[in-house]
Enzyme design. Sequence first.
Site, PDB file in Angstrom:
ATOM      1  N   HIS A  52       0.850  -1.188   0.000  1.00 12.81           N
ATOM      2  CA  HIS A  52       0.000   0.000   0.000  1.00 12.81           C
ATOM      3  C   HIS A  52       0.885   1.238   0.000  1.00 12.81           C
ATOM      4  O   HIS A  52       1.546   1.531   0.983  1.00 12.81           O
ATOM      5  CB  HIS A  52      -0.919  -0.017   1.230  1.00 12.81           C
ATOM      6  CG  HIS A  52      -1.927  -1.118   1.176  1.00 12.81           C
ATOM      7  ND1 HIS A  52      -2.366  -1.799   2.280  1.00 12.81           N
ATOM      8  CD2 HIS A  52      -2.578  -1.659   0.112  1.00 12.81           C
ATOM      9  CE1 HIS A  52      -3.247  -2.712   1.904  1.00 12.81           C
ATOM     10  NE2 HIS A  52      -3.389  -2.648   0.604  1.00 12.81           N
TER      11      HIS A  52
ATOM     12  N   GLU B 191       1.242   3.847   2.853  1.00 11.16           N
ATOM     13  CA  GLU B 191       1.732   3.423   4.161  1.00 11.16           C
ATOM     14  C   GLU B 191       3.258   3.475   4.190  1.00 11.16           C
ATOM     15  O   GLU B 191       3.958   2.471   4.267  1.00 11.16           O
ATOM     16  CB  GLU B 191       1.208   2.009   4.469  1.00 11.16           C
ATOM     17  CG  GLU B 191      -0.305   1.995   4.589  1.00 11.16           C
ATOM     18  CD  GLU B 191      -0.932   0.609   4.505  1.00 11.16           C
ATOM     19  OE1 GLU B 191      -2.168   0.522   4.433  1.00 11.16           O
ATOM     20  OE2 GLU B 191      -0.182  -0.380   4.506  1.00 11.16           O
TER      21      GLU B 191
ATOM     22  N   HIS C  90       2.864  -3.261   7.027  1.00 12.89           N
ATOM     23  CA  HIS C  90       1.850  -2.273   6.641  1.00 12.89           C
ATOM     24  C   HIS C  90       1.842  -1.103   7.612  1.00 12.89           C
ATOM     25  O   HIS C  90       2.533  -1.123   8.625  1.00 12.89           O
ATOM     26  CB  HIS C  90       0.453  -2.911   6.667  1.00 12.89           C
ATOM     27  CG  HIS C  90       0.170  -3.812   5.512  1.00 12.89           C
ATOM     28  ND1 HIS C  90      -0.719  -3.478   4.526  1.00 12.89           N
ATOM     29  CD2 HIS C  90       0.677  -5.021   5.193  1.00 12.89           C
ATOM     30  CE1 HIS C  90      -0.760  -4.460   3.640  1.00 12.89           C
ATOM     31  NE2 HIS C  90       0.080  -5.414   4.021  1.00 12.89           N
TER      32      HIS C  90
ATOM     33  N   GLU D  78       1.324  -4.213  11.424  1.00 12.85           N
ATOM     34  CA  GLU D  78       0.783  -2.875  11.216  1.00 12.85           C
ATOM     35  C   GLU D  78       1.490  -1.880  12.124  1.00 12.85           C
ATOM     36  O   GLU D  78       1.532  -2.072  13.332  1.00 12.85           O
ATOM     37  CB  GLU D  78      -0.713  -2.862  11.578  1.00 12.85           C
ATOM     38  CG  GLU D  78      -1.566  -3.836  10.790  1.00 12.85           C
ATOM     39  CD  GLU D  78      -2.055  -3.243   9.489  1.00 12.85           C
ATOM     40  OE1 GLU D  78      -1.718  -2.086   9.198  1.00 12.85           O
ATOM     41  OE2 GLU D  78      -2.780  -3.954   8.766  1.00 12.85           O
TER      42      GLU D  78
HETATM   43 ZN   LIG Z   1      -1.906  -1.727   4.340  1.00 12.62          ZN
END
Ligand SMILES: [Zn+2]
Length: 1131
Positions: free
Chosen positions: A831, A834, A928, A1013
Amino acid sequence: MSRLKITILFVTRVPSNSRIVMLLGQLERMNGEAMVRDVETARQVTTKILHLIQTQEKSGKEVMSKGSSGMEVILASLEVSSQTTLEFLCISIVTDLLKRAFLFVSKGGTGILFQILTSASKELPPSEELMLQLHSLLAKVGPKDRKFGVKARLSGALNVTISLIKQNLQNAKLLLPCLQVLRVYSANSVNAISLGKNGVVELMFKIIAPYSKKNTSLLKVALDALGALLKSKTNARRAVDGSHVPALLALYLDWHRNDARHRHMLIRKGLLVCLRNITNIKLGRKAFIEADGMRILYNTSTECLPVRTLDPLINTSSLIMRKCFPKNRLPVPTIKSAFHYQLPHVLPVGPVAQLYSQPPGVDDVVDDSDDNEETEAETDTDNEEDEKNDDIETDLNKLHPTKSPGRPFEELRVYERFFLELSEDFQVRSLSSSSSSARSTRPIIVPTAQALSPKHMATPASQEIWNSIKGQHTQPPASATSRTPGSPVSATRHIQSPLLLGDIATRRVGGGGSDCGSEGAEDEGGEGAVLEVPDTALLLPLHDPDLYVEMVKGTRSVPQYAEVAYPDYFGHVAPTFKEPHLERVYGVQRSKIFQDIERLIHPNDILDKVVYDLDIPSGESLKFNSQFESGNLRKAIQVRKYEYDLVLNSDINSNHYHQWFYLEVSGMRVGTTYRFNIINCEKSNSQFNYGMQVLMYSVQEAISGRPRWVRTGTDICYYKNHFARSSIAAGGQKGKSYFTLTFSTTFSHKDDVCYFAYHYPYTYSTLKMHLAKLEALRTPHIYLRQDVLCETLGGNICPLLTITAMPESNSNDHICQFRNRPLIFLSARVHPGETNASWVMKGTLEFLMGTSPLAASLREAYIFKIVPMLNPDGVINGNHRCSLSGEDLNRQWQNPNPELHPTIYHTKSLLQYLAHIQRAPLVFCDYHGHSRKKNVFMYGCSVKETVWQSNISATSSDLHEDLGYRTLPKILSQIAPAFSMASCSFVVERSKEATARVVVWREIGVQRSYTMESTLCGCDQGKYKGLQIGTRELEEMGAQFCVALLRLKRLTGLRNHQHLLDLESDIIGTQSKVVSPTTYVMEEDEPSFLEAIDYSAESDNEDAEPENEHGNNVHENPDHLDQLSDSCNQT
Ligand SMILES: [Zn+2]
């Protein structure tokens, strides 16, 4: 009439011989036939009981005491008797005892009261006294009985109350309790519709108007009842048809003017609630606008602002105004990305085909929350709502990891070339000579789908191994040709923007001692403007401005950027000061919203001047720019002298996913406060509401030796605005409102060029520079190979790194140990928005290439395969979420298309290859960033925890699961300060079934398959509690991840590295039998704060409205589709 059989022997139950107990006993014995026959005695007994209860507190308590059946006895006599007098007496007793209303309700008291009410109403004329008593009693019981509304309707009590009201409009004494009961009736949606049909809405309007301070308590109750009735769309339409909207506004204005001491705030609030509910329908909003409602509520609210106790009025007014504020489309020609990338082929059912087949005018927003479709609930709403999360995977077959064979091995065999370390025998060359082998580079063949045919495959000769080990970066930076030794620091402070890729002349300043940084330049740039480059070589070992420019030259972007952003050029040195979460100023959201509403009320004050536009080049005022790698700003509109609306560009080949921004500003005034509004954000909430600030980079600061991004901005908040997209453009969902991120800032340098970003930028060219620099960290003990996994759609290469330790010698044992090291597979940045994931990855890479004993042990323990950037094209082109195909690559892992999703296709193939040769990695982790939570945490996959969360029945075999998946996060929570175990989740969700984590777990069979994350905001626990996260902490996280892998090595009982075990002190609790499942939280888990965060100013979302003024309604209830698209940062 008797249905309730009293079989309890009261006297024996309560071993007491008090007077009241004896009387109750007597009454109980009379129940049934006896009482009907001997009314007079019953009456006497009851009178005595009443007297006792009224005079002695003790008696009342005794009747209600635990174990006593006093209430049952009284209820039974109520039910048995038909004598008005007796009923009256019993009611009096019950009224006195009603402090324990729930007991009364649970014993069926409500039903009995309705029964009496309906039968008493048949007497003509009904006893006013009894009606008064009954309604007073019902008004008290009602709020305690969740089935009150249904019971009232079924017993026929609604009509009794209505006709009483109609006949007693002037009789305040009786009217009040009747209205109180009506208020409770109306809370039930079915009742509300039926009451409306019977003219009750009109009746209420008669009671509340005209303005009068007589009998305000009656007025208050009538308004409450009316407010409840108007929640029904049919009733709201009745109110509009009856022209009651202007009447309500006039009445509100009367109260506003006459209630100088604010004693009747509840009445004013009641009027606003009526308006709020009427404006839930389109007709209501229209009537409100026509009646000049915006101006009336705006002006009254502004007058209320100084009085804090009037906040509830301001908040409700604000909500109504926002709801009625006409929905606009965004001020861009189309919400599709300003850039278009021609895909090699467009799947007929894919998102791109859909996007480009949309009709013209698709972006036009109509107020499409239609109120004609009358689908009002014909079922009772007073049932408890089951809050089930239907995203949890409940299909046990899908929960069982079933290794999927994937592509046939014949096809996968070509990936062997990426695993040379698994077959290398190191016999050809001695280890020492190999480390000094020639720096020649040979092009690496790109195994795209077409190129994968055997004839294109290079033979993995040992020569190539060593070449590729040495890496591709050998060429000197082109601009470093005419260097002369450093000259004294000049006083030049002139910065020109844009910094064009073509001719960048540099002069390094400061930072003595580093020989590689003491070059100056007077070269061919010619314009005389020489850029002073702060020498950060010591602080930033992986950064080199010249090398960066070289890397940019090889990066292909869709807009064909010719500029370089200064921050990427100069680099970023993490500041040494702390950056705490921004404290939220009370009322900041409200004041920003009011300023937005002023645009409608005072349109002449608005400049509405486009100052930057990707679609149409032009410019004045503040200068904006975003035409550099990872840049994202589509348009800037000056709305007031120092206020700008900013519109972000959609991801390429898409019409949404705006969140990431990276833009340049210049031409600013020093000391002036500027307000910036990013007006097309999409998520329903943001960490910008919880202490996060934007990032700013000042080039003047950089030149002065402080090249760094710092957290900036005051008055930050995030709220729903009046821009929307049409339902067609939104892909069939309801038309969705956009959100505003607003922040204010001042600039401290004249002639500065500043940058704002959503998070610390990390471009693709930066990655290439870092990878080239990593080569320099290689020692003879390190085995580092950089391969090109494949080429992206946009023609950029996707690097694949292999890092491990060289074998200790070329003895068979050592070679064998080398080849058999378990694999760790890491990836990041699927992504693009990010960027924190890249900083964590940088920390991991630097640690792995480091000289510490831990790093050496780690390399000896494992073979690392790393794809540091899964989505280079998205990163380069300033996308937030997608690749050039307009798709989220982390939703393509189940069935990646080799042409449209090459990086995913080939990364998955690598893993499939490993599974085929029985070498599936020990750990897979995809890095992420998370925009809605604090801390760093992991998502993993566990059958057991999914089953626990979903309540599906499972056989015991499903519940025998190795808890190994918990080990790594557990270790991380012990050693990494930013990491929080409490935020981890191991639930398998349906919406995530095509993500890397779930597919690698399910199809490749990797038990330890994770998404890690990292917060974009900061931490609320541990050492960094209360601080915003910076690159230092992110890089530390990446390093700690490596350390954790070393501990995992010990705990998984793999051999080797006994000498390091002493470094490990604590035992990880993986052997414990019961582990409580982690909380499963789909949405952000922020606590509420004083100012209600209110996103609900939309008619289709009234459930999310704040029902109290203390605003614990941070959690919105987005529909399921919302969750899917909002879950952007969750994997
Ligand atoms: Zn992500």
